[in-house]
Scaffold this motif. Structure first.
Motif, PDB file in Angstrom:
ATOM      1  N   GLN C 723       0.818  -1.199   0.000  1.00  0.00           N
ATOM      2  CA  GLN C 723       0.000   0.000   0.000  1.00  0.00           C
ATOM      3  C   GLN C 723       0.863   1.265   0.000  1.00  0.00           C
ATOM      4  O   GLN C 723       0.519   2.257  -0.638  1.00  0.00           O
ATOM      5  N   SER C 724       2.007   1.152   0.714  1.00  0.00           N
ATOM      6  CA  SER C 724       2.905   2.296   0.798  1.00  0.00           C
ATOM      7  C   SER C 724       3.809   2.421  -0.432  1.00  0.00           C
ATOM      8  O   SER C 724       4.352   3.499  -0.696  1.00  0.00           O
ATOM      9  N   HIS C 725       3.979   1.352  -1.145  1.00  0.00           N
ATOM     10  CA  HIS C 725       4.821   1.354  -2.346  1.00  0.00           C
ATOM     11  C   HIS C 725       4.033   0.678  -3.470  1.00  0.00           C
ATOM     12  O   HIS C 725       4.252  -0.478  -3.803  1.00  0.00           O
ATOM     13  N   GLN C 726       3.157   1.402  -3.996  1.00  0.00           N
ATOM     14  CA  GLN C 726       2.276   0.772  -4.985  1.00  0.00           C
ATOM     15  C   GLN C 726       2.964   0.545  -6.309  1.00  0.00           C
ATOM     16  O   GLN C 726       2.427  -0.143  -7.187  1.00  0.00           O
ATOM     17  N   ASP C 727       4.105   1.110  -6.447  1.00  0.00           N
ATOM     18  CA  ASP C 727       4.833   0.811  -7.663  1.00  0.00           C
ATOM     19  C   ASP C 727       5.577  -0.504  -7.606  1.00  0.00           C
ATOM     20  O   ASP C 727       6.126  -0.968  -8.616  1.00  0.00           O
ATOM     21  N   LEU C 728       5.629  -1.042  -6.431  1.00  0.00           N
ATOM     22  CA  LEU C 728       6.330  -2.310  -6.291  1.00  0.00           C
ATOM     23  C   LEU C 728       5.483  -3.430  -6.889  1.00  0.00           C
ATOM     24  O   LEU C 728       4.246  -3.390  -6.866  1.00  0.00           O
ATOM     25  N   LEU C 729       6.191  -4.360  -7.395  1.00  0.00           N
ATOM     26  CA  LEU C 729       5.607  -5.555  -8.016  1.00  0.00           C
ATOM     27  C   LEU C 729       4.627  -5.152  -9.134  1.00  0.00           C
ATOM     28  O   LEU C 729       3.728  -5.898  -9.488  1.00  0.00           O
ATOM     29  N   ALA C 730       4.821  -4.017  -9.641  1.00  0.00           N
ATOM     30  CA  ALA C 730       3.994  -3.547 -10.778  1.00  0.00           C
ATOM     31  C   ALA C 730       2.525  -3.601 -10.442  1.00  0.00           C
ATOM     32  O   ALA C 730       1.680  -3.880 -11.299  1.00  0.00           O
ATOM     33  N   GLY C 731       2.278  -3.340  -9.226  1.00  0.00           N
ATOM     34  CA  GLY C 731       0.888  -3.327  -8.813  1.00  0.00           C
ATOM     35  C   GLY C 731       0.280  -4.714  -8.736  1.00  0.00           C
ATOM     36  O   GLY C 731      -0.927  -4.847  -8.528  1.00  0.00           O
ATOM     37  N   ASN C 732       1.069  -5.688  -8.874  1.00  0.00           N
ATOM     38  CA  ASN C 732       0.559  -7.070  -8.810  1.00  0.00           C
ATOM     39  C   ASN C 732       0.998  -7.744  -7.508  1.00  0.00           C
ATOM     40  O   ASN C 732       1.457  -8.888  -7.487  1.00  0.00           O
ATOM     41  N   GLY C 733       0.812  -7.015  -6.492  1.00  0.00           N
ATOM     42  CA  GLY C 733       1.268  -7.570  -5.229  1.00  0.00           C
ATOM     43  C   GLY C 733       0.428  -8.783  -4.804  1.00  0.00           C
ATOM     44  O   GLY C 733      -0.769  -8.887  -5.023  1.00  0.00           O
ATOM     45  N   LEU C 734       1.132  -9.697  -4.246  1.00  0.00           N
ATOM     46  CA  LEU C 734       0.451 -10.916  -3.800  1.00  0.00           C
ATOM     47  C   LEU C 734      -0.491 -10.623  -2.641  1.00  0.00           C
ATOM     48  O   LEU C 734      -1.556 -11.251  -2.530  1.00  0.00           O
ATOM     49  N   ALA C 735      -0.130  -9.698  -1.829  1.00  0.00           N
ATOM     50  CA  ALA C 735      -0.987  -9.369  -0.703  1.00  0.00           C
ATOM     51  C   ALA C 735      -2.320  -8.844  -1.184  1.00  0.00           C
ATOM     52  O   ALA C 735      -3.384  -9.158  -0.644  1.00  0.00           O
TER      53      ALA C 735
END
Lengths: 226, 255, 778
Positions: C723-735
């Motif tokens: 949520q704090s780094h929405q650019d991470l994982l290209a927005g495909n976060g597993l969480a």
């Protein structure tokens, strides 16, 4: 109810640990244990270096024990396979998979593609499935707790489980205010009573560990035989 | 660095603590050698275990003892060593049974030690012919594979009671559930907090906290077990006092 | 003068001495009766001494009395102990001196009687006359044969009490009691003597009567006997010793008894005379001849039954011969009267004999039988005045009553043929209703026949059959009841699975993302800050210490963090204390790369240091000497990481820029914290942990100084990081992917636990209630 020692089934206290014959294994165990302990508490360079060496030796022994465990696993299932029966098929599968994995990893390395394929395709899903089954079992056990043991502590246990679960995630997108969030009840339960209880248990476990370790050091307990 | 500096250092204090603890164990052992097992509060789990051993012998079934996957090193290994003490006692009691007990472990060192314990026990009681190396077995090398390997022992080998004494994770619930499905007694104790939390719900007779470390005293594994239990009780109170005093001093700002 | 040897000490003593001069034992015995005389003594006479202790005690005081008497010392007695009637009647002269001579324990009445006897001691009787059957002592003298007057009075008194008939039975020891003239005293004497008469008489009935020859009188005097010996019949009795020689057919009579045999009185009734004569005849059965010339008058007056046939007499005790009462019959016939009115035979006696039997008396029994009958009849008639005025009627013994004349009381004495069985042997042969000499159980009889079949009761039979069934059932294989395929726990598990899987599948199929991710948490913020502060090409040690089973949660929690490191182009070193750690590390790197597009491949980007065995020990060793513990990487070339990679810049763990541990186990987390963190020397340590390990790791994060610089806890922490780094994982976060399913599953779990717990609680309460009711009913 009296203590377990009074139960006639356990017999009388034996003094097997007080056998006057201290075999060589016990002498070695006691000596090495004392050296490592002394090296930890006494900042003497010689002791520290000796302790380091002995600890590294323990790593080697532990890795060797891993091979021994594998060998034991193989032997048990080999005998089951020879004995036959309905479970022999699983024993065959285990032995086969072990051998295949051993060959594959031996050829391609533990991080080889085929090795990782075995891990990613077989072990990883299987263990994840077991985890899923565990979730069902845990829910079932929590629900049956009231039937198995109906007392105040079981009731508190169940209520704590429900509160923590409810505060772990929003319900239909709705965050329950007093439950959810870093200041909610769930965080309070987890960070204060749970931590306190865990600390107390750990302190008791630590005392028990010290007592057991000392018994082994002085030779009163000799789980290593002899 | 002189001896005083050593003693007042954190390591020195630890050493003093160990020496005093050891001394109290020995003193209590000598003082209570004629009254073993005195002043032990009743733990239902061990009483039921004793009865379960007898019932297993009478019914022609076996007992299953699981030592976990903690190995023999570190705090995890201590619980496994305690499990070996329980193995030795149960093996003695169940030596007259048609089906000897089975010991499963999730680590190679524990597997070797379990075999050695069984062999020594049977040799001591003059029943060396009863020993079979297959009675001490490694069921798996990872926690869940170990749990998966224990399940056939419970389902297929007519186990009437399962004793879980060692280091476990949350997978212990699978083992306890399998034991309950076979209408067997499940007595579970671990040093792991997660395992204890699961055991409270899944096992019939859970051992919470350091009750597992009292197993040796309750199964008459040796005279020092009871005396070390008394030493633990005393030092527990010492720690309680120290914590309270420290918290109070911290509250008033002295430390 | 010939010396007489003392019977006790054996020392010689002068002949004239009565007592031994050495041991004071009596040398010359007191005058008594012969066995025959004793046998023929009339009914009511002084019985012989009692046997046993009573006999001994009597002997003792009697001997003592005799000694005292012989010594000529008066017998003083205490006047006060005398009864008034005794003083008044006896007109006793009290001696001045009162020396107690009687032995201890002597009753006062006896001592008083002794004094009376002492004063009025009669003349010693004429032994030869009065005791024809008793051999007098060689030194016979009135003085030596004198018996205490009290004793004679005793007997006389007893005789008087028994009435006229008893009076006839009374006798004295060779003398005529002077005090018998006084009726009152005589009555008293009779009263006193009644009991003793009954005793000796009963003994007389019981003891074996000596064999006597009725045809010949007993030998009265035997001349030329050794000193101190007395011949009684065929026996030679030595006082103090006993029978020295005896005839085998004649039973032994103790010397004491011989000395106690009382002489007959002159006033002997006819019946007694007949008996005495008959006794004399019996005593002479084996050749004992009585000196008829020396018989006393009373005995000479007795009619001698010429009809007595010696052959008809059957000695008592003679085995093999059936005793008959012919001799009695002849005796009775001699009196011209048959007491029983018919011929007495064994059969007759067995059918009609009185239960009291017939005494084995010889001689004319008619007279005393008439008298006995008369007295009993008079006793039966309360209105009849008894002779003697105020005398109470005597109580006849049963055996005496049995000898009533049949004609007087034929019905009473009628022999009942149905009553009892006839004695066939012994002295009571022919008598009916005799108490058996042997107990019933000692009689020979045919043993009872017992059935060989085991006698069992019904309950025993039931138990036996039950046991038999149990034993038989042990060998029979029992069908193990099959467990039902569908049970309530099985159903409940299915329901749980169904609910959980449905929530997950719903989210999978719908792709719903309605649940918001958690906000920024302090621990995740700190973690994010630490990673943001990493320099380019930072050296990061990544510990992968979780199980494959929890890889779903751990990868969801750690993926964004790892991707954040990858964006920093950090060189990752993977290490693990679990055997599956290297594989899991590879899987994590691959997952992150596939999600973010930042693919880390090859030794140039990361190094997999492999598995550290030994758990905490291995960690400690690695922390102290990482180059030695893990020198190579797990790449195909097995690169020496500490010389050919960026790791060469780090000599130890403190040379790393960041140490991040991903673990699901609190113990492993603590091991990393306690073993590795002290060696980091300021290098931050962050931990990605499972929710289950949070309580034990959080204190390390909250400690001051912190031992853990940052935490990412479980799926929520991962979601917070994403949520704090929405650019991470290209927005495909597993969480993010798992969050909705997770929230629904949690809700389902809560509902299942709540409902199931409630149902089980109610069920348990109901069962407990039923159980308590059942217990109360019991």
């Amino acid at each position: 109810m009296g203590s377990g020692c009074d139960h006639p089934g356990w017999g009388s206290i034996e003094t097997g640990g007080a056998d006057m014959k201290i075999p060589v294994a016990a002498a070695i165990a006691i000596a090495f244990g004392l050296v490592v302990l002394a090296g930890y508490f006494l900042p003497l360079p010689e002791l520290v270096s000796l302790r380091t060496i002995l600890v590294q030796w323990s790593m080697i022994i532990a890795s060797t024990a891993l091979f021994v465990g594998v060998a034991n696993l193989l032997r048990v299932h080999w005998f089951k396979l020879r004995k036959g029966g309905t479970a022999s098929a699983y024993s065959f599968l285990l032995i086969a998979s072990l051998l295949v994995t051993l060959v594959v990893v031996g050829l391609y390395g533990p991080t080889g593609s085929w090795s990782l394929w075995i891990f990613n395709s077989i072990q990883f899903p299987i263990e994840s499935s077991l985890m899923a089954i565990l979730a069902v079992v845990l829910i079932y056990s929590a629900a049956r707790l009231m039937r198995r043991r109906m007392d105040l502590f079981s009731l508190l246990f169940g209520m704590a489980v429900l509160l923590v679960l409810l505060g772990s995630a929003p319900i239909f997108g709705i965050e329950i205010p007093f439950l959810y969030g870093p200041d909610g009840l769930r965080s309070l339960i987890v960070q204060i009573p749970a931590v306190a209880g865990a600390r107390g248990i750990l302190l008791g476990v630590a005392l028990g560990t010290i007592a057991t370790g000392l018994r082994i050091l002085i030779g009163a307990d000799r789980p290593y035989g002899g | 660095m002189n001896i005083v500096d050593i003693l007042i250092s954190p390591e020195g204090l630890g050493l003093v603590f160990l020496v005093v603890f050891l001394g109290s164990m020995i003193v209590f052992a000598v003082a209570g050698k004629n009254r073993p097992g005195q002043n032990l509060r009743g733990i239902v789990a061990f009483s039921r275990l004793g009865k379960a051993v007898g019932l297993a012998v009478e019914a022609g079934k076996r007992l299953h003892i699981s030592l976990g996957w903690g190995g023999v090193s570190g705090m995890q290994g201590i619980s496994g060593l305690l499990g070996l003490s329980v193995v030795e006692r149960i093996a003695r009691l169940a030596s007259i049974s048609d089906r000897p007990p089975v010991v499963s472990s999730g680590e190679g060192t524990l597997g070797i030690l379990s075999q050695d314990t069984l062999s020594k026990t049977y040799r001591t009681i003059g029943e060396a012919r009863q020993y079979d190396s297959g009675q001490g077995r490694v069921s798996g090398l990872t926690p869940f594979s170990y749990a998966a390997g224990v399940l056939p022992n419970i389902y297929d080998e007519q186990v009437s009671a399962t004793v879980l004494a060692g280091h476990f994770g949350s997978e212990v619930a699978l083992i306890a559930d399998a034991s309950e499905r076979t209408d067997g007694l499940t007595l579970a104790g671990s040093d792991s907090i997660q395992a204890q939390a699961v055991m409270v719900a899944a096992a019939q007779e859970p051992l919470i906290g350091e009750e597992l470390y009292a197993a040796g005293a309750y199964v008459n594994a040796g005279p020092l077990h009871a005396s070390s239990l008394r030493a633990q009780d005393i030092f527990r109170w010492v720690l309680v006092v120290i914590i309270l005093v420290g918290a109070a001093l911290k509250l008033v700002g002295l430390i | 003068m010939a010396d007489v040897r003392c019977p006790m000490c054996g020392k010689p003593n002068p002949e004239e001495l009565e007592l031994c001069q050495f041991c004071q034992a009596r040398i010359k015995p007191l005058e008594g009766r012969s066995p025959a005389e004793e046998f023929n003594s009339p009914i009511g006479a002084e019985p012989p001494l009692d046997t046993g202790g009573e006999q001994d005690s009597i002997d003792e005081w009697l001997n003592f009395l005799r000694q005292s008497e012989d010594e000529g010392e008066p017998r003083p007695f205490d006047e006060e102990q005398l009864a008034d009637w005794m003083k008044e009647d006896l007109d006793i002269k009290m001696p001045e001196s009162q020396e107690p001579l009687e032995p201890e324990g002597t009753p006062d009445w006896l001592s008083s009687l002794r004094s009376i006897a002492d004063e009025d001691a009669p003349e010693p009787p004429d032994v030869e006359k009065a005791q024809p059957a008793v051999e007098p002592s060689p030194t016979d003298s009135s003085e030596e044969n004198e018996i205490p007057g009290w004793l004679s009075k005793l007997r006389s008194r007893r005789t008087a009490e028994e009435g006229e008939a008893d009076q006839e039975f009374a006798f004295q020891l060779g003398e005529e009691p002077k005090i018998s003239e006084q009726a009152g005293i005589q009555e008293d004497r009779s009263a006193i003597s009644t009991e003793s008469v009954s005793d000796w008489l009963s003994e007389l009935r019981g003891e074996e009567a000596p064999v006597v020859d009725s045809s010949q009188p007993p030998e009265l005097v035997q001349e030329e006997l050794p000193a101190g010996q007395v011949e009684i019949g065929e026996e030679v009795v030595q006082p103090g010793v006993g029978v020295v020689s005896q005839d085998e057919d004649i039973p032994v009579v103790e010397a004491d008894r011989a000395s106690e045999i009382q002489p007959q009185t002159e006033e002997i009734p006819d019946w007694l005379a007949g008996i005495v004569a008959g006794g004399a005849a019996v005593a002479a059965a084996e050749g004992v001849e009585a000196d008829l010339d020396n018989l006393p008058e009373w005995l000479a007056d007795l009619e001698k039954s010429s009809a007595l046939d010696r052959e008809e007499i059957v000695p008592f005790g003679e085995e093999g011969e059936e005793l008959t009462f012919d001799w009695l019959q002849t005796q009775v016939r001699a009196g011209q009267e048959t007491p029983y009115g018919e011929e007495l035979t064994s059969d007759t006696l067995g059918t009609e004999a009185d239960t009291r039997g017939v005494g084995p008396f010889v001689g004319d029994l008619s007279d005393f039988l008439e008298e006995a009958e008369l007295s009993s009849l008079e006793a039966a008639q309360p209105g009849v005045e008894q002779p003697g005025g105020d005398l109470s009627p005597a109580e006849l013994p049963t055996w005496l009553e049995a000898m009533r004349p049949v004609d007087a009381a034929a019905g009473v004495y009628a022999i009942d043929a149905q009553d009892g069985q006839v004695e066939s042997s012994g002295p009571l042969a022919g008598m009916q209703g005799v108490l058996p000499a042997e107990p019933e159980i000692a009689r020979l009889k045919k043993p009872a026949v017992y059935a060989l079949r085991l006698q069992v009761t019904e309950s025993q039979r039931a138990h036996a059959s039950l046991l038999d069934e149990l034993v038989k059932s042990e060998g029979e294989p029992k069908e193990i009841p099959g467990r039902p395929a569908v049970t309530s726990p099985y159903l409940f598990r299915l329901i749980i699975f169904a609910v959980l899987i449905s929530t997950i599948l719903w989210q999978v199929f719908t792709g719903s993302r309605t649940s918001p991710l958690p906000g920024l948490m302090p621990e995740t913020f700190d973690t994010s800050e630490i990673i943001d502060d990493l320099p380019e090409n930072a050296l990061v040690l990544l510990g992968v210490d979780y199980d494959p089973a929890l890889a779903g949660e751990m990868e969801a929690a750690a993926a964004s963090l790892v991707d954040h490191m990858m964006l920093k182009v950090a060189y990752l070193g993977l290490v693990s204390t679990s055997s599956t750690g290297p594989a899991l590390g590879e899987h994590l790197i691959a997952t992150v790369g596939s999600l973010s597009g930042n693919r880390y491949q090859g030794i140039e980007m990361y190094a997999n240091l492999g598995y550290l065995p030994g758990g905490a020990s291995g960690l400690q060793a690695f922390a102290q000497a990482p180059r030695q513990v893990a020198p190579f990487a797990l790449d195909p070339e097995t690169t020496a990481v500490w010389s050919n990679t960026p790791f060469q810049a780090a000599q130890d763990l403190a040379g790393f820029d960041l140490v991040a541990v991903i673990t699901d186990d609190s113990d492993k987390a603590r091991a990393w914290i306690e073993q590795v963190q002290p060696t980091l020397n300021g290098t931050p340590l962050i931990m990605v942990i499972s929710t289950q390990a949070e309580p034990l790791v959080r204190p390390y994060y909250q400690a001051n100084p912190k031992q853990v610089d940052g935490m990412v806890v479980g799926l929520a922490g991962g979601g917070s990081y994403e949520q704090s780094h929405q650019d991470l994982l290209a927005g495909n976060g597993l969480a993010r992917k798992y969050w909705d399913a997770f929230s629904l599953s949690v809700l389902a779990a809560v509902v299942l636990i709540a409902v199931g717990g409630f149902v089980n609680l109610v069920t348990n309460l109901l069962n407990a209630q039923k159980q308590s009711k059942a217990d109360k009913k019991r």
